[in-house]
Design an enzyme around this catalytic site. Structure first.
Site, PDB file in Angstrom:
ATOM      1  N   GLN A   1      -7.167 -13.478  -3.204  1.00  0.00           N
ATOM      2  CA  GLN A   1      -5.780 -13.666  -3.617  1.00  0.00           C
ATOM      3  C   GLN A   1      -5.516 -13.341  -5.087  1.00  0.00           C
ATOM      4  O   GLN A   1      -4.365 -13.150  -5.468  1.00  0.00           O
ATOM      5  CB  GLN A   1      -5.336 -15.105  -3.308  1.00  0.00           C
ATOM      6  CG  GLN A   1      -5.294 -15.369  -1.807  1.00  0.00           C
ATOM      7  CD  GLN A   1      -4.960 -16.804  -1.480  1.00  0.00           C
ATOM      8  OE1 GLN A   1      -5.825 -17.668  -1.450  1.00  0.00           O
ATOM      9  NE2 GLN A   1      -3.686 -17.082  -1.234  1.00  0.00           N
TER      10      GLN A   1
ATOM     11  N   HIS B   1      -5.143  -2.740   4.659  1.00  0.00           N
ATOM     12  CA  HIS B   1      -5.082  -1.282   4.571  1.00  0.00           C
ATOM     13  C   HIS B   1      -4.662  -0.657   5.902  1.00  0.00           C
ATOM     14  O   HIS B   1      -3.906   0.309   5.933  1.00  0.00           O
ATOM     15  CB  HIS B   1      -6.441  -0.707   4.136  1.00  0.00           C
ATOM     16  CG  HIS B   1      -6.811  -1.100   2.733  1.00  0.00           C
ATOM     17  ND1 HIS B   1      -8.082  -1.010   2.228  1.00  0.00           N
ATOM     18  CD2 HIS B   1      -6.052  -1.590   1.722  1.00  0.00           C
ATOM     19  CE1 HIS B   1      -8.104  -1.435   0.976  1.00  0.00           C
ATOM     20  NE2 HIS B   1      -6.884  -1.793   0.649  1.00  0.00           N
TER      21      HIS B   1
ATOM     22  N   ASP C   1      -5.378  -5.428  -3.311  1.00  0.00           N
ATOM     23  CA  ASP C   1      -6.175  -4.400  -4.004  1.00  0.00           C
ATOM     24  C   ASP C   1      -6.277  -4.662  -5.504  1.00  0.00           C
ATOM     25  O   ASP C   1      -7.334  -4.460  -6.102  1.00  0.00           O
ATOM     26  CB  ASP C   1      -5.575  -3.004  -3.793  1.00  0.00           C
ATOM     27  CG  ASP C   1      -5.838  -2.467  -2.390  1.00  0.00           C
ATOM     28  OD1 ASP C   1      -6.413  -3.212  -1.573  1.00  0.00           O
ATOM     29  OD2 ASP C   1      -5.453  -1.313  -2.126  1.00  0.00           O
TER      30      ASP C   1
ATOM     31  N   ARG D   1     -11.569 -24.563  -9.493  1.00  0.00           N
ATOM     32  CA  ARG D   1     -12.050 -24.225  -8.145  1.00  0.00           C
ATOM     33  C   ARG D   1     -11.706 -22.768  -7.853  1.00  0.00           C
ATOM     34  O   ARG D   1     -10.530 -22.395  -7.863  1.00  0.00           O
ATOM     35  CB  ARG D   1     -11.384 -25.143  -7.110  1.00  0.00           C
ATOM     36  CG  ARG D   1     -11.770 -24.778  -5.702  1.00  0.00           C
ATOM     37  CD  ARG D   1     -11.150 -25.639  -4.613  1.00  0.00           C
ATOM     38  NE  ARG D   1     -11.561 -25.058  -3.350  1.00  0.00           N
ATOM     39  CZ  ARG D   1     -10.766 -24.779  -2.333  1.00  0.00           C
ATOM     40  NH1 ARG D   1      -9.498 -25.084  -2.365  1.00  0.00           N
ATOM     41  NH2 ARG D   1     -11.243 -24.203  -1.252  1.00  0.00           N
TER      42      ARG D   1
ATOM     43  N   HIS E   1     -13.918 -18.166   1.483  1.00  0.00           N
ATOM     44  CA  HIS E   1     -12.471 -18.377   1.511  1.00  0.00           C
ATOM     45  C   HIS E   1     -11.806 -17.195   2.223  1.00  0.00           C
ATOM     46  O   HIS E   1     -11.043 -16.448   1.623  1.00  0.00           O
ATOM     47  CB  HIS E   1     -11.938 -18.553   0.076  1.00  0.00           C
ATOM     48  CG  HIS E   1     -10.599 -19.239  -0.011  1.00  0.00           C
ATOM     49  ND1 HIS E   1     -10.417 -20.433  -0.693  1.00  0.00           N
ATOM     50  CD2 HIS E   1      -9.394 -18.912   0.490  1.00  0.00           C
ATOM     51  CE1 HIS E   1      -9.142 -20.791  -0.601  1.00  0.00           C
ATOM     52  NE2 HIS E   1      -8.497 -19.884   0.099  1.00  0.00           N
TER      53      HIS E   1
ATOM     54  N   ASN F   1     -13.445 -22.989   3.304  1.00  0.00           N
ATOM     55  CA  ASN F   1     -12.079 -23.401   3.048  1.00  0.00           C
ATOM     56  C   ASN F   1     -11.241 -23.246   4.317  1.00  0.00           C
ATOM     57  O   ASN F   1     -11.184 -22.175   4.902  1.00  0.00           O
ATOM     58  CB  ASN F   1     -11.457 -22.514   1.955  1.00  0.00           C
ATOM     59  CG  ASN F   1     -10.028 -22.920   1.658  1.00  0.00           C
ATOM     60  OD1 ASN F   1      -9.796 -23.965   1.060  1.00  0.00           O
ATOM     61  ND2 ASN F   1      -9.067 -22.124   2.095  1.00  0.00           N
ATOM     62  N   GLU F   2     -10.611 -24.323   4.725  1.00  0.00           N
ATOM     63  CA  GLU F   2      -9.596 -24.308   5.792  1.00  0.00           C
ATOM     64  C   GLU F   2     -10.042 -23.694   7.116  1.00  0.00           C
ATOM     65  O   GLU F   2      -9.549 -22.637   7.529  1.00  0.00           O
ATOM     66  CB  GLU F   2      -8.315 -23.621   5.296  1.00  0.00           C
ATOM     67  CG  GLU F   2      -7.675 -24.339   4.125  1.00  0.00           C
ATOM     68  CD  GLU F   2      -6.190 -23.991   3.941  1.00  0.00           C
ATOM     69  OE1 GLU F   2      -5.727 -23.025   4.566  1.00  0.00           O
ATOM     70  OE2 GLU F   2      -5.522 -24.695   3.179  1.00  0.00           O
TER      71      GLU F   2
ATOM     72  N   ASN G   1      -7.160 -30.072   1.812  1.00  0.00           N
ATOM     73  CA  ASN G   1      -5.996 -29.315   1.371  1.00  0.00           C
ATOM     74  C   ASN G   1      -4.793 -29.927   2.051  1.00  0.00           C
ATOM     75  O   ASN G   1      -4.648 -29.844   3.274  1.00  0.00           O
ATOM     76  CB  ASN G   1      -6.100 -27.838   1.772  1.00  0.00           C
ATOM     77  CG  ASN G   1      -7.148 -27.107   0.958  1.00  0.00           C
ATOM     78  OD1 ASN G   1      -7.767 -27.680   0.051  1.00  0.00           O
ATOM     79  ND2 ASN G   1      -7.355 -25.838   1.279  1.00  0.00           N
TER      80      ASN G   1
ATOM     81  N   TYR H   1      -0.629 -30.076   2.129  1.00  0.00           N
ATOM     82  CA  TYR H   1       0.637 -29.479   1.696  1.00  0.00           C
ATOM     83  C   TYR H   1       1.858 -30.181   2.267  1.00  0.00           C
ATOM     84  O   TYR H   1       2.855 -30.341   1.591  1.00  0.00           O
ATOM     85  CB  TYR H   1       0.696 -27.996   2.089  1.00  0.00           C
ATOM     86  CG  TYR H   1      -0.176 -27.109   1.228  1.00  0.00           C
ATOM     87  CD1 TYR H   1       0.307 -26.560   0.050  1.00  0.00           C
ATOM     88  CD2 TYR H   1      -1.496 -26.850   1.593  1.00  0.00           C
ATOM     89  CE1 TYR H   1      -0.485 -25.759  -0.752  1.00  0.00           C
ATOM     90  CE2 TYR H   1      -2.301 -26.036   0.794  1.00  0.00           C
ATOM     91  CZ  TYR H   1      -1.795 -25.497  -0.375  1.00  0.00           C
ATOM     92  OH  TYR H   1      -2.595 -24.711  -1.172  1.00  0.00           O
TER      93      TYR H   1
ATOM     94  N   GLU I   1      -6.668 -28.658  -2.630  1.00  0.00           N
ATOM     95  CA  GLU I   1      -5.444 -27.866  -2.794  1.00  0.00           C
ATOM     96  C   GLU I   1      -4.245 -28.752  -2.529  1.00  0.00           C
ATOM     97  O   GLU I   1      -4.289 -29.638  -1.680  1.00  0.00           O
ATOM     98  CB  GLU I   1      -5.376 -26.681  -1.805  1.00  0.00           C
ATOM     99  CG  GLU I   1      -6.268 -25.525  -2.134  1.00  0.00           C
ATOM    100  CD  GLU I   1      -6.155 -24.381  -1.124  1.00  0.00           C
ATOM    101  OE1 GLU I   1      -5.086 -24.219  -0.500  1.00  0.00           O
ATOM    102  OE2 GLU I   1      -7.146 -23.665  -0.962  1.00  0.00           O
TER     103      GLU I   1
END
Ligand SMILES: *[C@@H]1O[C@H](CO)[C@@H](O)[C@H](O)[C@H]1NC(C)=O
Length: 497
Positions: free
Chosen positions: A48, A68, A81, A106, A151, A195-196, A335, A337, A404
């Site tokens: 990310q 892509h 990218d 992190r 991740h 992660n997740e 995490n 949210y 998170e």
């Protein structure tokens, strides 16, 4: 109506002072200062923010390939990218981290940057150099690295063999983790294996929404969860056997979870729902007995037989793996949210079969909850407090790290709604601590605006804006960065700026 109900629910839970429930605010209860051993940080992930997708010998990940080959699947037809260019410009991130005054950072390691085809013989020294430099610069500035091993950016060289569909992932992943312990474990003391899992497995294997787009609902997702848990357990045991004594670090896992509220405060429904969402991963690792929650094993086996199958779509982990996986985390990373109200579905939900159909609840937000730019993200801080208390009671007050928590918008610098979100959620954490919850770490998502997967750059979560029009990718602090800095400095939750 829903707000009133929520108020009643919370009232029954004994938190009667949450009078402004549903308004993205929460009332402080107890001590107003965070305990000394509580640490604040921020979180990011490699794909990310790093960019440099093929720089210096990096291999191709499933997210490189997916973006892509399928540009139309990303809302603004972008990709990672170049992103925030953290591979080239980490010093800008370091400066932001120092400005904030965080105790830890992190971040995740891009598997393909170190092992271009995924297997550990394909070592890329430039990738190793990059992470050594990141880690050393952090430590030189008093910031502890908290490293996510995986991740979401699997090497295509591993996906070729099925990724999490194939139990080969257990050795492929633990070989990779072992190399990371060897390379960086003298300095990295907090590891997060995955992660997740819900995102990895439900989105990529139970649906076609994200790579590897397997699209096998109710089957592929459970195979993925099972292999992921085994890979996690193996990587944890390996650390204990070969590294823990010398390196003295912690290894955990980060689970993604939306808290649930029941319209009628039906405890049976809440417990069942929590086993289906959190328990699917947490129960095998953190419960006293291990393996998947009994209710899932029983119900999914029954559905499978009703479907005419020979075997359950979610078989038991078996004696050997149950033992390996149980207790295989030094902490539970969460995490958090948002939350949902649930009620038993009147008609079967989702495809047949699917995890939705197995779950069998209608799930919706309260219409009064403020919504972020992301269509799934509503501000409901009570959910975080309630979740932490649930974990305290269900999982023997295991050590928890919030890995998170964050809010999306259009990227405005005057991000008052993000401040409100952080204020109320960090207060929720403090309330939980005051109520005996064993949580010692909080990481805000995210340090900088970044590539939000299928949403591209249309949903921004950063404390810092990134000038995407400039090759220098200047970082600009938002109002929320100044707020978070003040919060960290005072170790309390300021009422605005
Ligand atoms: C609670 O939920 C369960 C399962 O959905 C249901 O069987 C039971 O009747 C509900 N209890 C009440 C008091 O509504």
């Amino acid at each position: 109506m829903w707000s009133l109900v929520l108020f009643v629910v919370i009232g029954l839970l004994g938190s009667e002072s949450l009078v402004e429930a549903g308004n993205c605010t929460i009332v402080a209860k107890g001590n107003l200062i965070f305990p000394k051993d509580f640490n604040f940080g921020v979180a990011t992930s490699a794909y990310q923010i790093e960019g440099g997708w093929n720089a210096d010998g990096k291999g191709v990940s499933i997210w490189d390939e997916y973006t892509h080959n399928n540009p139309d699947r990303i809302k603004d037809r972008t990709n990672g990218d170049s992103a925030a260019e953290s591979y080239r410009l980490f010093d800008l991130d370091l400066k932001a981290l120092k400005d904030l005054g965080v105790k830890h950072y992190r971040f995740s390691i891009a598997w393909t940057r170190i092992f271009p085809d995924g297997f550990v013989h394909s070592k890329n020294q430039k990738g190793i150099d990059y992470y050594n430099s990141v880690i050393n610069k952090l430590l030189a500035n008093g910031i502890e690295p908290m490293v996510t091993v995986y991740h979401w950016d699997l090497p295509v060289g591993i996906q070729k063999f099925g990724g999490f569909s194939n139990s080969l992932i257990i050795e492929q992943f633990s070989d990779y983790a072992e190399e990371l312990y060897k390379l960086f474990g003298d300095r990295v003391k907090t590891w997060i294996t995955f992660n997740e899992p819900h995102q990895i497995c439900k989105s990529g294997y139970g649906s076609e929404k994200t790579p590897p787009m397997v699209g096998a609902p109710g089957v592929g997702d459970y195979i993925c969860f099972t292999n992921l848990l085994k890979a996690h357990g193996a990587a944890y045991r390996l650390y204990q056997d070969k590294f823990a004594k010398k390196q003295k670090g912690q290894v955990g896992i980060t689970l993604d979870i939306w808290m649930v509220f029941s319209e009628t405060n039906n405890k049976t429904d809440i417990d069942r729902a929590m086993h289906y969402n959190l328990g699917l991963l947490a129960y095998p690792i953190f419960s006293k007995t291990g393996d998947f929650p009994p209710i899932l094993l029983k119900e999914i086996e029954k559905s499978s037989f009703d479907e005419g199958r020979k075997r359950s779509r979610l078989p038991s982990l078996g004696e050997y793996w149950t033992k390996v996986i149980r207790g295989s985390s030094d902490f539970m990373g969460l995490n958090y949210y948002t939350s949902r109200f649930i009620k038993p579905a009147t008609e079967p939900e989702g495809e047949n079969p699917s995890t939705e159909r197995d779950y069998n609840y209608q799930s919706q937000p309260d219409k009064n909850w403020p919504r972020a730019k992301s269509d799934w993200l509503y501000c409901i801080p009570e959910g975080l407090e309630y979740l932490l208390k649930y974990v305290r009671d269900e999982y023997d007050n295991v050590e928890v790290k919030i890995t998170e928590n964050g809010w999306s918008d259009d990227g405005e610098l005057n991000d008052d709604k993000r401040i409100k979100y952080y204020q109320s959620h960090i207060q929720a954490v403090l309330n939980a601590i005051n109520d005996g919850c064993n949580v010692n770490s909080y990481s805000a998502w995210s340090l900088v605006d970044n590539f939000e997967w299928n949403q591209g750059y249309t949903e921004k979560f950063g404390l810092y804006s990134v000038n995407m029009k400039s090759p220098k990718r200047e970082r600009i602090p938002k109002k929320s960065a100044i707020y978070y800095k003040k919060l960290i400095a005072t170790r309390s939750v300021p009422n605005g700026l």
